[in-house]
Write a protein that holds these residues in place. Structure first.
Motif, PDB file in Angstrom:
ATOM      1  N   VAL A  63       7.190  -7.177  -3.319  1.00 17.33           N
ATOM      2  CA  VAL A  63       8.348  -7.569  -4.125  1.00 17.33           C
ATOM      3  C   VAL A  63       8.227  -9.037  -4.547  1.00 17.33           C
ATOM      4  O   VAL A  63       8.485  -9.398  -5.700  1.00 17.33           O
ATOM      5  N   ALA A  64       7.815  -9.906  -3.608  1.00 18.65           N
ATOM      6  CA  ALA A  64       7.637 -11.324  -3.941  1.00 18.65           C
ATOM      7  C   ALA A  64       6.545 -11.509  -4.994  1.00 18.65           C
ATOM      8  O   ALA A  64       6.674 -12.336  -5.910  1.00 18.65           O
ATOM      9  N   ASP A  65       5.478 -10.746  -4.876  1.00 15.75           N
ATOM     10  CA  ASP A  65       4.367 -10.830  -5.815  1.00 15.75           C
ATOM     11  C   ASP A  65       4.802 -10.369  -7.203  1.00 15.75           C
ATOM     12  O   ASP A  65       4.448 -10.983  -8.223  1.00 15.75           O
ATOM     13  N   MET A  66       5.571  -9.288  -7.269  1.00 12.97           N
ATOM     14  CA  MET A  66       6.086  -8.795  -8.545  1.00 12.97           C
ATOM     15  C   MET A  66       7.068  -9.792  -9.153  1.00 12.97           C
ATOM     16  O   MET A  66       7.103  -9.985 -10.375  1.00 12.97           O
ATOM     17  N   ALA A  79       1.143   0.176  -7.268  1.00 15.06           N
ATOM     18  CA  ALA A  79      -0.006  -0.401  -7.965  1.00 15.06           C
ATOM     19  C   ALA A  79      -0.221  -1.863  -7.584  1.00 15.06           C
ATOM     20  O   ALA A  79      -1.305  -2.411  -7.823  1.00 15.06           O
ATOM     21  N   ASN A  80       0.797  -2.483  -6.983  1.00 13.39           N
ATOM     22  CA  ASN A  80       0.684  -3.880  -6.585  1.00 13.39           C
ATOM     23  C   ASN A  80      -0.341  -4.019  -5.460  1.00 13.39           C
ATOM     24  O   ASN A  80      -0.539  -3.109  -4.659  1.00 13.39           O
ATOM     25  N   ARG A  81      -0.994  -5.176  -5.387  1.00  8.11           N
ATOM     26  CA  ARG A  81      -2.048  -5.372  -4.385  1.00  8.11           C
ATOM     27  C   ARG A  81      -1.525  -5.277  -2.959  1.00  8.11           C
ATOM     28  O   ARG A  81      -2.290  -4.942  -2.035  1.00  8.11           O
ATOM     29  N   PHE A  82      -0.232  -5.561  -2.729  1.00 12.71           N
ATOM     30  CA  PHE A  82       0.354  -5.394  -1.396  1.00 12.71           C
ATOM     31  C   PHE A  82       0.929  -3.996  -1.230  1.00 12.71           C
ATOM     32  O   PHE A  82       0.822  -3.388  -0.157  1.00 12.71           O
ATOM     33  N   ALA A 141      -0.441   3.247   0.070  1.00  8.48           N
ATOM     34  CA  ALA A 141      -1.305   4.306  -0.429  1.00  8.48           C
ATOM     35  C   ALA A 141      -2.657   4.316   0.279  1.00  8.48           C
ATOM     36  O   ALA A 141      -3.534   5.111  -0.046  1.00  8.48           O
ATOM     37  N   GLY A 142      -2.829   3.413   1.255  1.00  6.47           N
ATOM     38  CA  GLY A 142      -4.087   3.334   1.994  1.00  6.47           C
ATOM     39  C   GLY A 142      -5.232   2.822   1.162  1.00  6.47           C
ATOM     40  O   GLY A 142      -6.400   3.118   1.438  1.00  6.47           O
ATOM     41  N   GLU A 143      -4.895   2.035   0.132  1.00  3.61           N
ATOM     42  CA  GLU A 143      -5.930   1.569  -0.790  1.00  3.61           C
ATOM     43  C   GLU A 143      -6.081   0.064  -0.818  1.00  3.61           C
ATOM     44  O   GLU A 143      -6.773  -0.480  -1.675  1.00  3.61           O
ATOM     45  N   ALA A 144      -5.409  -0.648   0.089  1.00  5.46           N
ATOM     46  CA  ALA A 144      -5.486  -2.110   0.048  1.00  5.46           C
ATOM     47  C   ALA A 144      -6.845  -2.590   0.500  1.00  5.46           C
ATOM     48  O   ALA A 144      -7.559  -1.914   1.256  1.00  5.46           O
ATOM     49  N   ASP A 145      -7.207  -3.766   0.006  1.00  7.28           N
ATOM     50  CA  ASP A 145      -8.518  -4.333   0.365  1.00  7.28           C
ATOM     51  C   ASP A 145      -8.482  -4.850   1.799  1.00  7.28           C
ATOM     52  O   ASP A 145      -7.461  -5.300   2.279  1.00  7.28           O
TER      53      ASP A 145
END
Length: 360
Positions: A321-324, A348-351, A356-360
């Motif tokens: 939310v902060a990033d958005m 879709a945000n990086r956080f 979705a188990g897709e973060a780096d």
């Protein structure tokens, strides 16, 4: 990169700081207890500072020049922190589940030139974003049911529970009235009631009323849904034992004592799982339809440090939310509800990708 102040150097506050600093934000980690800041000094991207966060006059100078403030402090400190943020003109986000505190934040947001976005955690927070997304797909809403639990994977005590989150927060949500919509009418229901059991992939759980999990959904969906409720997921037997402690032994009137008992008797654990289970039913294209969102998130390493599932989900939600907000994807002033945040954009945000188990 923008500077963000994180207030509260507990499990969640440090997780939020790590995630944001790892993404390039400049972090000021603030706590009134200097001992909680031990080990935070000198960490890349994070500066630690002691301040009286309960006093808006003392806190305001410390927040000067920050883009946003994230409160990961106990719910009892929500109002004074929000007042200090209003004074300095920074954006405000928090993780509280406390209904009364959120009402005070909403009052402060009235006429503000910055954004006030409370309840940015898991529940309330992410679960409201999910429920609103499902609800938008229906022509007529009948029932919206939100179920969330942070559970130990290997429970070994009578309560079938370990401390993975704020002890004060858990006790508060077990004691305060719960908002709901029943047969089209907004109402309050008692905590620890509404007990139900269900199975998910062969594991049996129970769920019961707890306070605060709906956030502002009751207001948003009033007049549009027949039944709306939130219940916390636990292993079977937990609710009855909590009733014994809180009601029969009257520890709801001695919450500090119960907190002390829990923190001396229930071990913490990083081996946990967060379960999100949201079901919406109603009419779609004239047919009675049900849609369900189910997700499990497990403890794992984040930025080289092992974090519990509740740390990951709570921190990732408020960081997203902060990033958005920082990228202009969210309103820049006034009160912002969780259900106003699009689920697709959140995930879709990086956080948000941690969900979705897709973060780096």
């Amino acid at each position: 990169m923008k500077r963000i102040a994180v207030i509260g150097a507990g499990k969640i506050g440090t997780a939020v700081s790590d995630m944001l600093a790892g993404a390039g934000y400049e972090i000021s980690l603030i706590d009134r207890d200097a001992s909680r800041l031990t080990g935070q000094f000198g960490r890349a991207g994070i500066s630690a500072q002691q301040a009286d966060v309960a006093d808006p006059t003392a806190l305001s100078p410390v927040l000067d020049g920050v883009f946003a403030v994230i409160s990961a402090a106990p719910y009892s400190l929500t109002a004074p922190i929000a007042r200090a943020v209003r004074q300095v003109g920074a954006h405000y986000l928090d993780l509280t589940e406390d209904v009364a505190s959120t009402r005070q934040v909403r009052a402060l947001a009235d006429g503000a030139k910055q954004a006030f976005i409370p309840q940015c955690g898991l529940a309330p927070g992410f679960v409201s974003i999910v429920a609103a997304d499902l609800a938008r797909r229906f022509d007529e809403l009948h029932d919206v049911r939100l179920r969330v639990g942070a559970l130990p994977r290997y429970p070994s005590n009578g309560l079938n529970y370990n401390l993975t989150w704020s002890t004060e927060g858990v006790i508060n949500e077990y004691c305060e009235p719960c908002e709901a919509i029943v047969q089209g009418q907004r109402c309050e229901t008692p905590p620890l009631e509404g007990l139900e059991t269900f199975a998910l992939d062969g594991v049996t759980y129970e769920a019961f009323n707890t306070s605060g999990g709906l956030g502002s959904l009751c207001e948003t969906l009033a007049g549009r849904v027949r039944n709306l409720n939130y219940r916390t997921i636990r292993y079977p037997g937990h609710a009855q034992l909590m009733k014994t402690l809180l009601q029969d032994l009257r520890l709801r009137d001695r919450r500090d004592l119960l907190k002390d008992i829990f923190e001396h008797a229930l071990p913490t654990t990083l081996q946990d799982v967060v379960i999100v289970f949201v079901t919406v039913s109603g009419l779609k294209d004239g047919a009675l339809t049900q849609e369900t969102y189910v997700n499990r998130i497990y403890a794992q390493a984040v930025a080289g440090r092992m974090m519990s599932a509740i740390q990951i989900t709570t921190a990732a939600s408020v960081c997203a939310v902060a990033d958005m907000l920082a990228t202009g994807a969210l309103p820049q002033q006034g009160f912002v509800r969780q259900e106003d945040i699009p689920l697709e954009a959140f995930l879709a945000n990086r956080f948000g990708r941690w969900y979705a188990g897709e973060a780096d």
